[in-house]
Motif scaffolding. Sequence first.
Motif, PDB file in Angstrom:
ATOM      1  N   LYS A   1       0.099  -0.770   0.004  1.00 38.07           N
ATOM      2  CA  LYS A   1      -0.915  -0.640  -1.045  1.00 38.07           C
ATOM      3  C   LYS A   1      -0.431  -1.147  -2.404  1.00 38.07           C
ATOM      4  O   LYS A   1      -1.239  -1.345  -3.311  1.00 38.07           O
ATOM      5  N   HIS A   2       0.886  -1.346  -2.547  1.00 40.76           N
ATOM      6  CA  HIS A   2       1.464  -1.745  -3.846  1.00 40.76           C
ATOM      7  C   HIS A   2       1.128  -0.739  -4.945  1.00 40.76           C
ATOM      8  O   HIS A   2       0.791  -1.102  -6.077  1.00 40.76           O
ATOM      9  N   GLU A   3       1.219   0.540  -4.570  1.00 36.51           N
ATOM     10  CA  GLU A   3       0.885   1.601  -5.516  1.00 36.51           C
ATOM     11  C   GLU A   3       1.563   2.884  -5.075  1.00 36.51           C
ATOM     12  O   GLU A   3       1.752   3.104  -3.874  1.00 36.51           O
ATOM     13  N   ASN A   4       1.932   3.748  -6.039  1.00 30.68           N
ATOM     14  CA  ASN A   4       2.613   4.968  -5.624  1.00 30.68           C
ATOM     15  C   ASN A   4       1.635   5.961  -5.000  1.00 30.68           C
ATOM     16  O   ASN A   4       0.442   5.987  -5.315  1.00 30.68           O
ATOM     17  N   LEU A   5       2.177   6.773  -4.118  1.00 28.86           N
ATOM     18  CA  LEU A   5       1.394   7.682  -3.293  1.00 28.86           C
ATOM     19  C   LEU A   5       0.566   8.652  -4.124  1.00 28.86           C
ATOM     20  O   LEU A   5      -0.607   8.899  -3.823  1.00 28.86           O
ATOM     21  N   ALA A   6       1.160   9.222  -5.167  1.00 29.80           N
ATOM     22  CA  ALA A   6       0.478  10.253  -5.953  1.00 29.80           C
ATOM     23  C   ALA A   6      -0.766   9.705  -6.649  1.00 29.80           C
ATOM     24  O   ALA A   6      -1.844  10.312  -6.619  1.00 29.80           O
ATOM     25  N   THR A   7      -0.635   8.544  -7.285  1.00 31.71           N
ATOM     26  CA  THR A   7      -1.765   7.940  -7.996  1.00 31.71           C
ATOM     27  C   THR A   7      -2.872   7.559  -7.033  1.00 31.71           C
ATOM     28  O   THR A   7      -4.065   7.806  -7.273  1.00 31.71           O
ATOM     29  N   TRP A   8      -2.475   6.962  -5.944  1.00 30.84           N
ATOM     30  CA  TRP A   8      -3.421   6.486  -4.937  1.00 30.84           C
ATOM     31  C   TRP A   8      -4.184   7.647  -4.301  1.00 30.84           C
ATOM     32  O   TRP A   8      -5.420   7.602  -4.162  1.00 30.84           O
ATOM     33  N   ALA A   9      -3.462   8.705  -3.918  1.00 33.01           N
ATOM     34  CA  ALA A   9      -4.112   9.852  -3.291  1.00 33.01           C
ATOM     35  C   ALA A   9      -5.107  10.515  -4.244  1.00 33.01           C
ATOM     36  O   ALA A   9      -6.206  10.914  -3.848  1.00 33.01           O
ATOM     37  N   HIS A  10      -4.731  10.623  -5.526  1.00 34.51           N
ATOM     38  CA  HIS A  10      -5.645  11.234  -6.499  1.00 34.51           C
ATOM     39  C   HIS A  10      -6.937  10.443  -6.615  1.00 34.51           C
ATOM     40  O   HIS A  10      -8.031  11.020  -6.587  1.00 34.51           O
ATOM     41  N   ARG A  11      -6.820   9.116  -6.723  1.00 33.75           N
ATOM     42  CA  ARG A  11      -8.006   8.279  -6.932  1.00 33.75           C
ATOM     43  C   ARG A  11      -8.860   8.151  -5.673  1.00 33.75           C
ATOM     44  O   ARG A  11     -10.096   8.240  -5.733  1.00 33.75           O
ATOM     45  N   GLU A  12      -8.221   7.945  -4.529  1.00 31.97           N
ATOM     46  CA  GLU A  12      -8.952   7.606  -3.305  1.00 31.97           C
ATOM     47  C   GLU A  12      -9.406   8.821  -2.497  1.00 31.97           C
ATOM     48  O   GLU A  12     -10.293   8.701  -1.663  1.00 31.97           O
ATOM     49  N   ILE A  13      -8.802   9.990  -2.742  1.00 32.01           N
ATOM     50  CA  ILE A  13      -9.152  11.166  -1.939  1.00 32.01           C
ATOM     51  C   ILE A  13      -9.571  12.343  -2.817  1.00 32.01           C
ATOM     52  O   ILE A  13     -10.725  12.764  -2.792  1.00 32.01           O
TER      53      ILE A  13
END
Length: 302
Positions: free
Chosen positions: A112-124
């Motif tokens: 994803k080229h993105e850190n897990l925490a930021t991605w999980a917050h935005r996408e879930i």
Amino acid sequence: IASLTKVVATTALAMLLYQQGQLDLEQPVGDLLPGFVVGREPGSAARHVTLRHLLAHNSGLPGYVEFFRTAHTPAALFRACLELPLEAEPGARTEYSDPGFILLGKALEVLKHENLATWAHREIFELLGMSHTGFCPPPAMHALIPPTEEDTTLRMRCIQGEVQDENAWLLHGAAGHAGIFSNVPDLLLFAAEILAAARGNGCLFEASTIEIFSQRQVPPSGCRALGWDTPSPNSSAGRHFSPHSIGHLGFSGCSLWIDLDAHVAVVLLANRTWPDRKSQLIREIRPVFHDAVREELGAAAL
């Protein structure tokens, strides 16, 4: 509930990437994380470990390693994780593996080229209205979070408002295997999405994704699906959850079980590690609790 990270963040993000066509379950881990195979023998079994193996906990990696005892930086811990020897051939045995999910979390970040925490917050979390869920709660929130244990071996303080898992703590509180904080209403929102998706009405997931990720994997004696657990004999889910159920446990005493047939989800957020990790009574409490909830709901009718 740091240990439920595996399903509400890491597995959920893998499911999203899979249905978007960005994650190939058969892709070798070494393609995404070259350090996993560099330096190993050409015929090493590690070269055959895939993302499916990590999700199914049948990669052959050990269940748990105290990396924090010798590693003092996130880079050193991750390097030690990459270099772990396999204890079994990929697919030959099922054993829950924290190192496997540390690697899976990092592999998803590479995809994803993105850190897990930021991605999980935005996408879930944000999309599902899970406003009390996330990694690394701010200091102002710590007093509102129950303490998990008195750490007398590493941090030498009461652990409150920070991830209990020492490896995740060394990884700055956000990792593929641990780090999430949440509450019962938020986790029920997540479970409601899984149940809606299973019937074709989800806003994040497709029914086919739920079906694929809820299927038990090899070996046949195991009970692991892709990122999820399924009921086994003497399961923590008790006697009333159907074989078509998925869930997960957390080290500190929490659990989430979702019955895809009965359309029922049960969350338990306990704290069996306070003030220390000695008590194992949670093993008796979980099935009794789930049986009581299902019976109150009318398990026989479900």
